[in-house]
Structure formats: structure tokens, C-alpha cells
Design a protein around this motif. Structure first.
Motif, short mmCIF file in Angstrom:
data_model
loop_
_atom_site.label_atom_id
_atom_site.label_comp_id
_atom_site.label_asym_id
_atom_site.label_seq_id
_atom_site.Cartn_x
_atom_site.Cartn_y
_atom_site.Cartn_z
N TYR A 1 -1.30 6.41 8.21
CA TYR A 1 -2.21 5.29 8.46
C TYR A 1 -2.71 5.38 9.89
O TYR A 1 -1.90 5.44 10.83
N ASP B 1 -7.40 3.66 8.43
CA ASP B 1 -7.87 4.71 7.54
C ASP B 1 -6.66 5.43 6.97
O ASP B 1 -5.63 5.59 7.65
N VAL B 2 -6.78 5.87 5.73
CA VAL B 2 -5.70 6.60 5.07
C VAL B 2 -5.96 8.10 5.18
O VAL B 2 -7.05 8.57 4.83
N ALA C 1 -1.47 7.01 -3.71
CA ALA C 1 -1.93 6.85 -5.09
C ALA C 1 -1.38 7.92 -6.01
O ALA C 1 -1.21 7.68 -7.21
N HIS D 1 -1.23 -1.52 -4.33
CA HIS D 1 -2.53 -1.03 -3.87
C HIS D 1 -2.41 0.46 -3.56
O HIS D 1 -2.18 0.85 -2.41
N PHE E 1 0.84 -1.19 0.00
CA PHE E 1 0.00 0.00 0.00
C PHE E 1 0.89 1.25 0.00
O PHE E 1 1.90 1.30 0.70
N GLY F 1 -9.40 6.28 2.03
CA GLY F 1 -9.22 4.87 1.75
C GLY F 1 -9.09 4.05 3.02
O GLY F 1 -8.90 4.57 4.11
N ARG F 2 -9.19 2.76 2.84
CA ARG F 2 -9.17 1.83 3.97
C ARG F 2 -8.19 0.70 3.65
O ARG F 2 -8.23 0.12 2.57
N VAL F 3 -7.32 0.41 4.59
CA VAL F 3 -6.37 -0.69 4.45
C VAL F 3 -6.72 -1.74 5.49
O VAL F 3 -6.61 -1.49 6.69
N VAL G 1 -3.45 4.04 -2.48
CA VAL G 1 -4.51 4.48 -1.59
C VAL G 1 -4.44 5.99 -1.44
O VAL G 1 -3.38 6.61 -1.59
N SER G 2 -5.58 6.59 -1.10
CA SER G 2 -5.65 8.04 -0.95
C SER G 2 -6.62 8.37 0.18
O SER G 2 -7.19 7.47 0.82
N GLU G 3 -6.82 9.66 0.40
CA GLU G 3 -7.69 10.14 1.47
C GLU G 3 -9.03 9.41 1.49
O GLU G 3 -9.69 9.27 0.47
#
Length: 263
Positions: free
Chosen positions: A127, A113-114, A86, A95, A83, A101-103, A97-99
Motif C-alpha cells: 500500500y 495505491d495498491v 484479490a 474489499h 482490504f 486499485g485505490r484504497v 484489491v489488485s494492481e
């Protein structure tokens, strides 16, 4: 936010020292482990092999080599998710990820949460899980990252956002800069009893070979000059340093960051 599954233990979070002062944070539950910002693959491989672990995921906060340098080697023979931000082309990220987003790290029973927290770099992310923050190089104990791609306005806003998190949130910074940061904090805010207590604690920890981290958001709001731009003590010291009183919190932060750059 649910951070655990009923059949999976809560992950243990421990640092792997790398280079001169980096920490590669590990999240371990049973024999499964994820790592945050693995700049050095050899350090991670040694840890995995010594403990018979399975690497299940990698989390990246920003593109700098001391945070990403081990990704390709660690994933060369592993089909695991990586992760990362993005809006940045980082080799090995599978993967983006941006504001918002969920990992979800199912093997470890924790989800993040991102948060987009630019400033140190243009595309920096953090994170966040309940009680756990991996801020990369945005926030350090008693300090913050340099401006290496982002702006002072961005970094100030990012730090204010992190300061609004619950006070008990543990802050897993990626560098052991605490004592150096505290020396600057003493110049920037000469009188701060909580900071002095924290400095003594950190000196004891380092003398014993232990990390000064994690800190907490609550602790940082008491001792970190970059989160204390409304402190009269700090404003007085900064006014003397720059020759005029900053007009607002952003100017105070900007001048403080410039001062730290040459301290």
C-alpha cells in the motif's frame, strides 16, 4: 496524490508490537484508527480500548497467519472494510484489491495505491501513499522476505519496483528483523560506511526499547544488500561464497537470497 482532507488531520502512524517481532501498524486520526496486518486481535483491542478509539478499516498485505490471524475477531462485531489481495482467498477480506486499485480511508484522510509485489508469497500486495509505504514482508530494513510461494525473479522485480519510489518514502516493515539483517549485510558487503552508521543507529534504538522503523527507500538503497546487486563489494563477497561470479543481477539476487536463508 492527495493524502488528506481539509477537515481531517493527517494520520499518525505507530507500531503495535505483536508476537516475537511483528509490528501491527496503526494509522490514527483523532479517534479513528486503521490497522495493517493485524495478526493478533488482542493487541489491537487493547490499544483501541485504552485510547477510546474506533477501528474503521483493516489493510492486509498477504495471507500468512501472523498478518491475518486477528481479522475475524476484530470484525466479528464491526462492519468495517477489510482490504486484501484479490488473488488470494483470505478469510474476512471484504474489499479485494489488485494492481492499480485505490484504497480510500476517508475517516483518516488518506488514500493508498495498491501495488502487486509478489515473491515472498505469490499474491503479495503493498500500500503506497505519498511518503508512506506498507510493504508487508516484501521489503525489510537491510533485508527482504523469504521465498514462501513466489519466485526469486518475482521478488527481485518487486524490490526493484520499490527501489524506484521516491527516496524520502518511509518504509513501514512488518517485522523487527533489522539487526539480524544487518549482520548478514556485513557479511554480504564487508565495507559500507552508510550501513555501519545505520547499524549503530539501530543498535541504539533497540537498546532504548524503540523500533528501528520506519526506514526510507533512500536509506535502504544505501544499506540493503538485496537492493545493491551492482555493488562491487557485494559481488566480490558473493563470488567468494558461491565459487563463481553471478552472470547478472537476477542471479546475484537469487544467490544472495539463498545465502541469507542459511546464514
Amino acid at each position: 496524490m492527495n493524502t488528506r482532507h481539509t477537515d481531517t488531520p493527517t494520520p499518525e502512524i505507530l507500531p503495535l508490537p505483536a508476537f516475537n517481532d511483528n509490528y501491527i501498524w496503526t494509522l490514527r486520526a483523532g479517534k479513528n484508527v486503521a490497522v495493517v496486518d493485524p495478526g493478533d486481535a488482542a493487541v489491537v483491542e487493547d490499544y483501541i480500548n485504552r485510547h477510546g478509539l474506533s477501528l474503521t478499516a483493516i489493510l492486509i498485505t498477504h495471507h500468512h497467519a501472523d498478518h491475518t490471524g486477528g481479522v475475524l475477531a476484530l470484525t466479528a462485531t464491526r462492519g468495517i472494510p477489510v482490504f486484501g489481495p484479490a488473488s488470494e482467498d483470505i478469510a474476512g477480506v471484504t474489499h479485494p484489491v489488485s494492481e492499480g486499485g485505490r484504497v480510500s480511508l476517508d475517516a483518516l484522510g488518506i488514500s493508498f495505491d495498491v501495488l502487486e509485489v509478489p515473491g515472498h508469497t505469490r499474491t503479495h500486495i503493498a500500500y503506497l501513499a505519498p511518503g508512506v509505504l506498507f510493504p508487508g514482508d516484501t521489503l525489510f530494513s537491510a533485508g527482504c522476505g523469504r521465498l514462501l510461494g513466489g519466485t526469486a525473479e518475482q521478488l527481485h522485480a518487486s524490490l526493484q519496483r520499490l527501489a524506484d519510489l521516491p527516496a524520502q518514502t518511509r518504509v513501514y516493515c512488518t517485522h523487527e528483523y533489522t539487526l539480524a539483517n544487518l549482520r548478514f549485510a556485513c557479511a554480504a558487503e564487508p565495507e559500507n560506511a552508510e550501513r555501519d552508521d545505520w547499524q549503530r543507529h539501530c543498535e541504539r534504538e533497540r537498546a532504548a526499547g524503540r523500533p528501528t522503523l520506519p526506514s526510507t527507500i533512500g536509506q535502504e538503497k544505501l544499506i540493503n544488500p538485496f537492493l545493491r546487486t551492482d555493488s562491487d563489494q557485494l559481488l566480490g563477497a558473493l563470488t567468494e561464497h558461491v565459487g563463481h561470479r553471478p552472470a547478472n543481477a537476477l542471479e546475484c539476487f537469487t544467490e544472495l537470497r539463498r545465502w541469507k536463508d542459511v546464514f
